[in-house]
Design a protein around this motif. Structure first.
Motif: not given
Ligand code: FES
Ligand code: FES
Length: 160
Positions: A57-75
């Protein structure tokens, strides 16, 4: 034991995907294993090195510490989504033009970190750039050329 699987809807580089992920699977795993988007690199897996950075959603995140389930609906935008039919993204061109790429391992994360940073600060000073990208580690080089490349890209905008 196989844990519960969740069905997710995510938009990656403008394309809609339905994926299944366990409650412990990270966005990095989904991108690399399920979607075969291996441009996003994997290293520390602890949120420390920044090579796995993507935009959520336009912000930089480290994808190794973000759970996929937290990304529902995200761009989500990965390095694969930066170039368009019109050519490379301004950051990608600037990294090449300034000789800022050595082994290349950190570069996808570096570019995604810079892209998120420039969205928030489109006209940064070199010192601000140094601070803005300090979460991404490059083991090959000093950061001089990288900072120059980000600075050049910011001045030539076209940065999305
Ligand atoms: S692999 Fe994600 S921060 Fe290092
Ligand atoms: S270019 Fe090799 S780790 Fe940065």
């Amino acid at each position: 034991m196989v844990g519960k699987m969740f069905e997710l809807s995510i938009i990656v580089n403008g394309e809609k995907w339905q994926v299944k992920a366990s409650g412990t699977e990270t966005l990095l795993e989904v991108l690399r294993k399920d979607l075969a988007l291996t441009g996003t690199k994997s290293n520390c897996l602890e949120g420390e090195c920044g090579v796995c950075a993507v935009l959520v959603n336009g912000r930089t995140v480290n994808s190794c510490i973000l759970l996929a389930v937290q990304c529902e609906g995200a761009e989500i935008t990965t390095i694969e989504g930066m170039a368009t039919d019109e050519g490379l993204h301004a950051l990608q061109s600037a990294f090449l033009d300034h000789g800022a790429v050595q082994c290349g391992y950190c570069i996808p994360g570096m570019i995604m970190t810079a892209a998120g940073f420039l969205k928030e600060n489109p006209s940064p000073t070199p010192d601000e750039i140094r601070e803005g990208i300090c979460g991404t580690l490059c083991r090959c080089t000093g950061y001089k050329k990288i900072v120059e490349a980000v600075h050049h890209a910011s001045q030539n905008m076209g940065v999305k």
